[in-house]
Design a protein around this motif. Structure first.
Motif, PDB file in Angstrom:
ATOM      1  N   ILE A  37     -10.443  -0.300  12.140  1.00 33.38           N
ATOM      2  CA  ILE A  37      -9.908  -0.191  10.781  1.00 33.38           C
ATOM      3  C   ILE A  37     -10.954   0.263   9.775  1.00 33.38           C
ATOM      4  O   ILE A  37     -10.704   1.162   8.964  1.00 33.38           O
ATOM      5  N   ILE A  38     -12.159  -0.346   9.810  1.00 32.28           N
ATOM      6  CA  ILE A  38     -13.024  -0.261   8.634  1.00 32.28           C
ATOM      7  C   ILE A  38     -14.352   0.457   8.838  1.00 32.28           C
ATOM      8  O   ILE A  38     -15.083   0.638   7.871  1.00 32.28           O
ATOM      9  N   MET A  39     -14.688   0.905  10.019  1.00 29.97           N
ATOM     10  CA  MET A  39     -16.026   1.468  10.230  1.00 29.97           C
ATOM     11  C   MET A  39     -16.022   2.992  10.292  1.00 29.97           C
ATOM     12  O   MET A  39     -15.092   3.604  10.799  1.00 29.97           O
ATOM     13  N   ALA A  40     -17.098   3.583   9.746  1.00 33.06           N
ATOM     14  CA  ALA A  40     -17.397   5.014   9.890  1.00 33.06           C
ATOM     15  C   ALA A  40     -16.354   5.901   9.217  1.00 33.06           C
ATOM     16  O   ALA A  40     -15.784   6.802   9.824  1.00 33.06           O
ATOM     17  N   GLY A  41     -16.148   5.643   7.932  1.00 29.03           N
ATOM     18  CA  GLY A  41     -15.304   6.479   7.101  1.00 29.03           C
ATOM     19  C   GLY A  41     -15.860   6.490   5.693  1.00 29.03           C
ATOM     20  O   GLY A  41     -17.059   6.366   5.495  1.00 29.03           O
ATOM     21  N   TYR A  42     -14.967   6.616   4.708  1.00 36.90           N
ATOM     22  CA  TYR A  42     -15.477   6.663   3.335  1.00 36.90           C
ATOM     23  C   TYR A  42     -15.057   5.474   2.486  1.00 36.90           C
ATOM     24  O   TYR A  42     -15.617   5.242   1.415  1.00 36.90           O
ATOM     25  N   ASN A  43     -14.063   4.671   2.954  1.00 36.17           N
ATOM     26  CA  ASN A  43     -13.522   3.633   2.084  1.00 36.17           C
ATOM     27  C   ASN A  43     -13.074   2.416   2.890  1.00 36.17           C
ATOM     28  O   ASN A  43     -11.875   2.159   3.023  1.00 36.17           O
ATOM     29  N   PRO A  44     -14.015   1.633   3.434  1.00 31.79           N
ATOM     30  CA  PRO A  44     -13.606   0.493   4.266  1.00 31.79           C
ATOM     31  C   PRO A  44     -12.803  -0.555   3.520  1.00 31.79           C
ATOM     32  O   PRO A  44     -11.816  -1.080   4.058  1.00 31.79           O
ATOM     33  N   ASN A  45     -13.171  -0.875   2.295  1.00 22.80           N
ATOM     34  CA  ASN A  45     -12.474  -1.932   1.563  1.00 22.80           C
ATOM     35  C   ASN A  45     -11.056  -1.526   1.184  1.00 22.80           C
ATOM     36  O   ASN A  45     -10.109  -2.294   1.361  1.00 22.80           O
ATOM     37  N   GLY A  46     -10.895  -0.320   0.682  1.00 23.56           N
ATOM     38  CA  GLY A  46      -9.562   0.151   0.304  1.00 23.56           C
ATOM     39  C   GLY A  46      -8.638   0.281   1.499  1.00 23.56           C
ATOM     40  O   GLY A  46      -7.443  -0.015   1.413  1.00 23.56           O
ATOM     41  N   THR A  47      -9.196   0.711   2.616  1.00 25.71           N
ATOM     42  CA  THR A  47      -8.396   0.849   3.833  1.00 25.71           C
ATOM     43  C   THR A  47      -7.963  -0.511   4.356  1.00 25.71           C
ATOM     44  O   THR A  47      -6.786  -0.708   4.702  1.00 25.71           O
ATOM     45  N   ALA A  48      -8.893  -1.451   4.416  1.00 23.59           N
ATOM     46  CA  ALA A  48      -8.556  -2.797   4.890  1.00 23.59           C
ATOM     47  C   ALA A  48      -7.508  -3.450   4.003  1.00 23.59           C
ATOM     48  O   ALA A  48      -6.587  -4.116   4.499  1.00 23.59           O
ATOM     49  N   GLU A  49      -7.618  -3.248   2.695  1.00 23.75           N
ATOM     50  CA  GLU A  49      -6.641  -3.838   1.776  1.00 23.75           C
ATOM     51  C   GLU A  49      -5.243  -3.310   2.056  1.00 23.75           C
ATOM     52  O   GLU A  49      -4.267  -4.070   2.069  1.00 23.75           O
ATOM     53  N   LYS A  50      -5.128  -2.013   2.303  1.00 22.90           N
ATOM     54  CA  LYS A  50      -3.814  -1.428   2.594  1.00 22.90           C
ATOM     55  C   LYS A  50      -3.238  -1.980   3.893  1.00 22.90           C
ATOM     56  O   LYS A  50      -2.042  -2.260   3.987  1.00 22.90           O
ATOM     57  N   ILE A  51      -4.088  -2.135   4.893  1.00 23.64           N
ATOM     58  CA  ILE A  51      -3.625  -2.686   6.171  1.00 23.64           C
ATOM     59  C   ILE A  51      -3.141  -4.121   5.990  1.00 23.64           C
ATOM     60  O   ILE A  51      -2.071  -4.506   6.485  1.00 23.64           O
ATOM     61  N   LEU A  52      -3.900  -4.915   5.280  1.00 23.97           N
ATOM     62  CA  LEU A  52      -3.535  -6.323   5.094  1.00 23.97           C
ATOM     63  C   LEU A  52      -2.260  -6.494   4.283  1.00 23.97           C
ATOM     64  O   LEU A  52      -1.579  -7.521   4.404  1.00 23.97           O
ATOM     65  N   ASN A  53      -1.905  -5.511   3.485  1.00 22.06           N
ATOM     66  CA  ASN A  53      -0.702  -5.599   2.657  1.00 22.06           C
ATOM     67  C   ASN A  53       0.553  -5.101   3.372  1.00 22.06           C
ATOM     68  O   ASN A  53       1.647  -5.170   2.810  1.00 22.06           O
ATOM     69  N   LEU A  54       0.405  -4.611   4.606  1.00 22.71           N
ATOM     70  CA  LEU A  54       1.567  -4.126   5.341  1.00 22.71           C
ATOM     71  C   LEU A  54       2.453  -5.296   5.771  1.00 22.71           C
ATOM     72  O   LEU A  54       1.959  -6.350   6.178  1.00 22.71           O
ATOM     73  N   LYS A  55       3.754  -5.103   5.713  1.00 24.09           N
ATOM     74  CA  LYS A  55       4.705  -6.123   6.130  1.00 24.09           C
ATOM     75  C   LYS A  55       5.045  -5.951   7.607  1.00 24.09           C
ATOM     76  O   LYS A  55       5.010  -4.843   8.142  1.00 24.09           O
ATOM     77  N   ASN A  56       5.383  -7.056   8.251  1.00 26.17           N
ATOM     78  CA  ASN A  56       5.799  -7.042   9.660  1.00 26.17           C
ATOM     79  C   ASN A  56       4.763  -6.343  10.531  1.00 26.17           C
ATOM     80  O   ASN A  56       5.086  -5.491  11.361  1.00 26.17           O
ATOM     81  N   LEU A  57       3.509  -6.736  10.329  1.00 29.06           N
ATOM     82  CA  LEU A  57       2.382  -6.117  11.027  1.00 29.06           C
ATOM     83  C   LEU A  57       1.941  -6.961  12.219  1.00 29.06           C
ATOM     84  O   LEU A  57       1.784  -8.173  12.114  1.00 29.06           O
ATOM     85  N   GLU A  58       1.729  -6.303  13.350  1.00 30.33           N
ATOM     86  CA  GLU A  58       1.049  -6.887  14.506  1.00 30.33           C
ATOM     87  C   GLU A  58      -0.235  -6.098  14.689  1.00 30.33           C
ATOM     88  O   GLU A  58      -0.199  -4.858  14.760  1.00 30.33           O
TER      89      GLU A  58
END
Length: 241
Positions: A37-58
């Motif tokens: 999810i969060i390594m080797a890109g440009y925006n680890p925090n913003g990306t993680a936040e979007k993932i955590l806000n997803l509904k019905n996520l496994e």
């Protein structure tokens, strides 16, 4: 039931947004995320936040999630010697990633079984055997069969290689690599994911999907981070590289 399968986002918020917009337009009941999810890109925090806000996520942990969660100077040296741009990206990402997101990926399972309408599905990052084992396109089916022989699932979903592919094996098992949302290794460098439909009797259909986004912008953003070998990482987002 319709399920979106995403993997290997690698801190690429723009690519994730493009895929989520496509997923929203189709309408799904669940999202499976296969890690990295969060390594080797440009925006680890913003990306993680979007993932955590997803509904019905496994969601499960990827190998680079584990690297972030278990960071040490010894691990940095090992990564740097094997793949310099990833090693230095890891060291820089540790500095800028919020601890709550590091803790989140640290506590994710490495694999997960899910049953839907009698269909047993296993979520893995690399393979059922190893978190960082590669399931590539055009492998001998016998080799893939060996990798998944101890899985109790009929459908194995994986990522890790950043190359979408699939296998229908003699054992009756199906293996699908969803590809990468955030750093695709396909010729077009666009995000890939998979749409899974599970019927009421447990039969299923699965197909790969792709979205469009500004990969050149993301390449420039990564280069602007300025860590050692960031220019090499940035090239991976460009066609012809």
């Amino acid at each position: 039931m319709k399920i979106a399968v995403i993997s290997d986002i690698h801190a690429n918020t723009l690519a994730l947004e493009a895929v989520l917009e496509q997923i929203d337009s189709i309408g799904v009941d669940k999202i499976f995320c296969l890690g990295d999810i969060i390594m080797a890109g440009y925006n680890p925090n913003g990306t993680a936040e979007k993932i955590l806000n997803l509904k019905n996520l496994e969601i499960i942990q990827g190998n680079t999630d584990k690297m972030v969660a278990c960071y040490s100077e010894e691990l940095f040296e090992k990564a740097k010697n094997k793949f310099p741009c990833m090693g230095y990206a890891l060291r820089e990402d540790i500095k800028i990633t919020d601890k709550k997101y590091i803790d989140f990926v640290k506590n994710l399972p490495e694999n997960k079984y899910i049953e839907i309408n009698g269909l047993k599905i296993q979520l893995v990052h690399g393979s059922p055997r190893f978190q960082d084992e590669n399931i590539y396109p055009d492998m001998p089916p016998e080799k893939v069969e060996e990798m998944v022989k101890n899985s109790e699932a009929s459908l194995i979903l994986c990522g890790h290689t950043h190359l979408p592919c699939g296998y229908s094996l003699k054992s009756g098992k199906t293996v699908v690599n969803a590809g990468s949302v955030g750093r695709s290794m396909t010729d077009d460098k666009m995000p890939y994911w998979a749409l899974l439909a599970v019927n009421s009797d447990g039969t299923f259909q699965i197909e790969h999907k792709t979205a469009k986004y500004d990969n050149i912008k993301v390449s420039n953003l990564i280069k602007q981070r300025g860590f050692l070998h960031s220019d090499e990482l940035a090239k991976m987002y460009l066609t012809g590289e």
